[in-house]
Motif scaffolding. Structure first.
Motif, PDB file in Angstrom:
ATOM      1  N   LYS A  31       0.828  -1.205   0.000  1.00 49.47           N
ATOM      2  CA  LYS A  31       0.000   0.000   0.000  1.00 49.47           C
ATOM      3  C   LYS A  31       0.861   1.254   0.000  1.00 49.47           C
ATOM      4  O   LYS A  31       1.808   1.375   0.772  1.00 49.47           O
ATOM      5  CB  LYS A  31      -0.916   0.015   1.227  1.00 49.47           C
ATOM      6  CG  LYS A  31      -1.816  -1.218   1.338  1.00 49.47           C
ATOM      7  CD  LYS A  31      -2.799  -1.102   2.491  1.00 49.47           C
ATOM      8  CE  LYS A  31      -2.103  -1.085   3.829  1.00 49.47           C
ATOM      9  NZ  LYS A  31      -3.059  -1.065   4.962  1.00 49.47           N
ATOM     10  N   THR A  32       0.521   2.193  -0.894  1.00 46.67           N
ATOM     11  CA  THR A  32       1.189   3.487  -0.952  1.00 46.67           C
ATOM     12  C   THR A  32       0.128   4.559  -1.175  1.00 46.67           C
ATOM     13  O   THR A  32      -1.011   4.243  -1.543  1.00 46.67           O
ATOM     14  CB  THR A  32       2.214   3.559  -2.099  1.00 46.67           C
ATOM     15  OG1 THR A  32       1.529   3.800  -3.338  1.00 46.67           O
ATOM     16  CG2 THR A  32       3.023   2.268  -2.218  1.00 46.67           C
ATOM     17  N   PRO A  33       0.460   5.826  -0.985  1.00 49.07           N
ATOM     18  CA  PRO A  33      -0.524   6.887  -1.214  1.00 49.07           C
ATOM     19  C   PRO A  33      -1.018   6.960  -2.657  1.00 49.07           C
ATOM     20  O   PRO A  33      -2.134   7.401  -2.912  1.00 49.07           O
ATOM     21  CB  PRO A  33       0.238   8.170  -0.829  1.00 49.07           C
ATOM     22  CG  PRO A  33       1.266   7.705   0.156  1.00 49.07           C
ATOM     23  CD  PRO A  33       1.694   6.346  -0.354  1.00 49.07           C
ATOM     24  N   THR A  34      -0.205   6.526  -3.608  1.00 47.98           N
ATOM     25  CA  THR A  34      -0.579   6.641  -5.018  1.00 47.98           C
ATOM     26  C   THR A  34      -1.180   5.376  -5.613  1.00 47.98           C
ATOM     27  O   THR A  34      -1.977   5.434  -6.543  1.00 47.98           O
ATOM     28  CB  THR A  34       0.636   7.044  -5.878  1.00 47.98           C
ATOM     29  OG1 THR A  34       1.664   6.060  -5.696  1.00 47.98           O
ATOM     30  CG2 THR A  34       1.161   8.405  -5.461  1.00 47.98           C
ATOM     31  N   LYS A  35      -0.814   4.215  -5.076  1.00 46.91           N
ATOM     32  CA  LYS A  35      -1.262   2.952  -5.656  1.00 46.91           C
ATOM     33  C   LYS A  35      -1.147   1.847  -4.619  1.00 46.91           C
ATOM     34  O   LYS A  35      -0.158   1.785  -3.889  1.00 46.91           O
ATOM     35  CB  LYS A  35      -0.406   2.615  -6.883  1.00 46.91           C
ATOM     36  CG  LYS A  35      -0.769   1.308  -7.591  1.00 46.91           C
ATOM     37  CD  LYS A  35       0.133   1.108  -8.788  1.00 46.91           C
ATOM     38  CE  LYS A  35      -0.129  -0.235  -9.469  1.00 46.91           C
ATOM     39  NZ  LYS A  35      -1.480  -0.308 -10.040  1.00 46.91           N
ATOM     40  N   SER A  36      -2.148   0.974  -4.549  1.00 47.43           N
ATOM     41  CA  SER A  36      -2.122  -0.154  -3.626  1.00 47.43           C
ATOM     42  C   SER A  36      -2.607  -1.401  -4.356  1.00 47.43           C
ATOM     43  O   SER A  36      -3.521  -1.325  -5.185  1.00 47.43           O
ATOM     44  CB  SER A  36      -3.014   0.117  -2.409  1.00 47.43           C
ATOM     45  OG  SER A  36      -2.608   1.283  -1.713  1.00 47.43           O
ATOM     46  N   PHE A  37      -2.005  -2.542  -4.047  1.00 49.70           N
ATOM     47  CA  PHE A  37      -2.403  -3.771  -4.733  1.00 49.70           C
ATOM     48  C   PHE A  37      -1.974  -4.983  -3.920  1.00 49.70           C
ATOM     49  O   PHE A  37      -1.154  -4.881  -2.990  1.00 49.70           O
ATOM     50  CB  PHE A  37      -1.785  -3.841  -6.136  1.00 49.70           C
ATOM     51  CG  PHE A  37      -0.291  -3.657  -6.180  1.00 49.70           C
ATOM     52  CD1 PHE A  37       0.563  -4.743  -6.080  1.00 49.70           C
ATOM     53  CD2 PHE A  37       0.264  -2.387  -6.326  1.00 49.70           C
ATOM     54  CE1 PHE A  37       1.945  -4.582  -6.119  1.00 49.70           C
ATOM     55  CE2 PHE A  37       1.646  -2.207  -6.354  1.00 49.70           C
ATOM     56  CZ  PHE A  37       2.485  -3.304  -6.258  1.00 49.70           C
ATOM     57  N   ALA A  38      -2.541  -6.137  -4.277  1.00 51.75           N
ATOM     58  CA  ALA A  38      -2.207  -7.388  -3.606  1.00 51.75           C
ATOM     59  C   ALA A  38      -1.266  -8.208  -4.472  1.00 51.75           C
ATOM     60  O   ALA A  38      -1.373  -8.215  -5.702  1.00 51.75           O
ATOM     61  CB  ALA A  38      -3.476  -8.192  -3.314  1.00 51.75           C
ATOM     62  N   VAL A  39      -0.338  -8.902  -3.816  1.00 53.09           N
ATOM     63  CA  VAL A  39       0.562  -9.826  -4.511  1.00 53.09           C
ATOM     64  C   VAL A  39       0.562 -11.154  -3.765  1.00 53.09           C
ATOM     65  O   VAL A  39       0.266 -11.216  -2.565  1.00 53.09           O
ATOM     66  CB  VAL A  39       2.002  -9.280  -4.612  1.00 53.09           C
ATOM     67  CG1 VAL A  39       2.070  -8.082  -5.532  1.00 53.09           C
ATOM     68  CG2 VAL A  39       2.559  -8.944  -3.229  1.00 53.09           C
ATOM     69  N   TYR A  40       0.911 -12.222  -4.492  1.00 54.19           N
ATOM     70  CA  TYR A  40       0.898 -13.563  -3.914  1.00 54.19           C
ATOM     71  C   TYR A  40       2.196 -14.280  -4.265  1.00 54.19           C
ATOM     72  O   TYR A  40       2.639 -14.245  -5.417  1.00 54.19           O
ATOM     73  CB  TYR A  40      -0.308 -14.350  -4.439  1.00 54.19           C
ATOM     74  CG  TYR A  40      -1.625 -13.763  -3.992  1.00 54.19           C
ATOM     75  CD1 TYR A  40      -2.271 -14.235  -2.854  1.00 54.19           C
ATOM     76  CD2 TYR A  40      -2.202 -12.712  -4.698  1.00 54.19           C
ATOM     77  CE1 TYR A  40      -3.467 -13.678  -2.436  1.00 54.19           C
ATOM     78  CE2 TYR A  40      -3.401 -12.145  -4.279  1.00 54.19           C
ATOM     79  CZ  TYR A  40      -4.026 -12.634  -3.149  1.00 54.19           C
ATOM     80  OH  TYR A  40      -5.203 -12.071  -2.726  1.00 54.19           O
ATOM     81  N   ALA A  41       2.776 -14.933  -3.261  1.00 48.27           N
ATOM     82  CA  ALA A  41       3.997 -15.710  -3.466  1.00 48.27           C
ATOM     83  C   ALA A  41       3.649 -17.170  -3.705  1.00 48.27           C
ATOM     84  O   ALA A  41       2.523 -17.607  -3.458  1.00 48.27           O
ATOM     85  CB  ALA A  41       4.912 -15.570  -2.249  1.00 48.27           C
ATOM     86  N   ALA A  42       4.630 -17.940  -4.158  1.00 47.82           N
ATOM     87  CA  ALA A  42       4.389 -19.353  -4.461  1.00 47.82           C
ATOM     88  C   ALA A  42       4.249 -20.186  -3.200  1.00 47.82           C
ATOM     89  O   ALA A  42       3.518 -21.178  -3.190  1.00 47.82           O
ATOM     90  CB  ALA A  42       5.521 -19.895  -5.329  1.00 47.82           C
ATOM     91  N   THR A  43       4.929 -19.785  -2.117  1.00 43.27           N
ATOM     92  CA  THR A  43       4.900 -20.553  -0.874  1.00 43.27           C
ATOM     93  C   THR A  43       4.776 -19.615   0.320  1.00 43.27           C
ATOM     94  O   THR A  43       5.057 -18.412   0.223  1.00 43.27           O
ATOM     95  CB  THR A  43       6.173 -21.399  -0.701  1.00 43.27           C
ATOM     96  OG1 THR A  43       7.296 -20.508  -0.528  1.00 43.27           O
ATOM     97  CG2 THR A  43       6.411 -22.288  -1.908  1.00 43.27           C
ATOM     98  N   ALA A  44       4.392 -20.185   1.468  1.00 45.93           N
ATOM     99  CA  ALA A  44       4.289 -19.398   2.697  1.00 45.93           C
ATOM    100  C   ALA A  44       5.662 -18.896   3.131  1.00 45.93           C
ATOM    101  O   ALA A  44       5.793 -17.774   3.652  1.00 45.93           O
ATOM    102  CB  ALA A  44       3.666 -20.253   3.801  1.00 45.93           C
TER     103      ALA A  44
END
Length: 244
Positions: A103-116
């Protein structure tokens, strides 16, 4: 370790390789004191669908781009100053697992990794880099951040009026304040959000009323697909590239 690597020849070579992978269209990345901490492929939750993106973590910035040739060429480079970043974990749900929010003031998004384990390493390293930067600058963590956009697939009808069904003619739009997927009539208003744009941007009717009355309550940042299963480009398109 970061201080030791800062001006080393090995670090300079690694950064030069990353610059080369982005080509002439990418921004120069080599500056005094900058260190490449790590890199890897993460799945970014984009507007249309989740997509693989190549990420590079430096001690002061996070860089990502579209994968053109695996480990050799990337385009559409994005640079995020870590000083403005906050991160939050995302609960596992269905096929989307091992995720967190950037999360940032200009843009926020979700990301996912392959493993925990990979998720834990990414979050720990990002958190440490942000903490070190804030400690050195004496600044406080960023309090405001842009909303995480709800993916198009999570809304078959407008998330505000709950009436308009999306079709090729009735297009989906995103409110830049809450991130909800809304119809045209529910998002006719524009409002200046200085952290996101120098020009007024599209907001939904609800957020517009709240913004103009000064009583806007923040939307939850949790990502839940089931919650919504009721079913710089132009303002109607995505903010970073037409495929996201």
């Amino acid at each position: 370790m970061v201080d030791r690597l800062a001006n080393s020849e090995a670090n300079s070579k690694r950064i030069a390789v990353v610059e080369g992978c982005f080509g002439a269209a990418g921004q120069p990345l080599a500056i005094p004191g900058r260190v490449l901490i790590g890199e890897g492929v993460l799945t970014k939750l984009c507007r249309k669908k989740p997509k693989a993106r190549q990420f590079f973590l430096f001690n002061d910035i996070l860089v990502y781009g579209n994968i053109v040739i695996q480990k050799k060429k990337y385009n559409k480079q994005h640079i995020i100053p870590l000083e403005s970043v906050t991160i939050d974990t995302v609960p596992d749900e269905g096929d989307l697992r091992n995720g967190w929010l950037i999360k940032t003031p200009t843009k926020s998004f979700a990301v996912y990794a392959a493993t925990a384990t990979e998720k834990s390493e990414w979050m720990n390293h990002i958190g440490k880099c942000v903490g070190d930067l804030l400690q050195k600058s004496g600044k406080s963590p960023t309090g405001e951040h842009a909303a995480v956009w709800v993916p198009d697939s999570e809304a078959s009808v407008c998330m505000r009026c709950q009436k308009v069904k999306f079709t090729p003619v009735s297009r989906r739009h995103h409110c830049r304040k809450c991130g909800f997927v809304v119809c045209g009539p529910c998002s006719e208003k524009k409002y200046l959000l200085p952290s996101q744009s120098s020009k007024p941007v599209r907001v939904c009717e609800y957020c517009y009323v709240q913004l103009t009355s000064g009583s806007l309550a923040p939307r939850s940042d949790s990502i839940s697909r089931s919650k919504f299963n009721s079913n710089n480009l132009s303002d109607d398109e995505d903010e970073d590239d037409s495929s996201d």
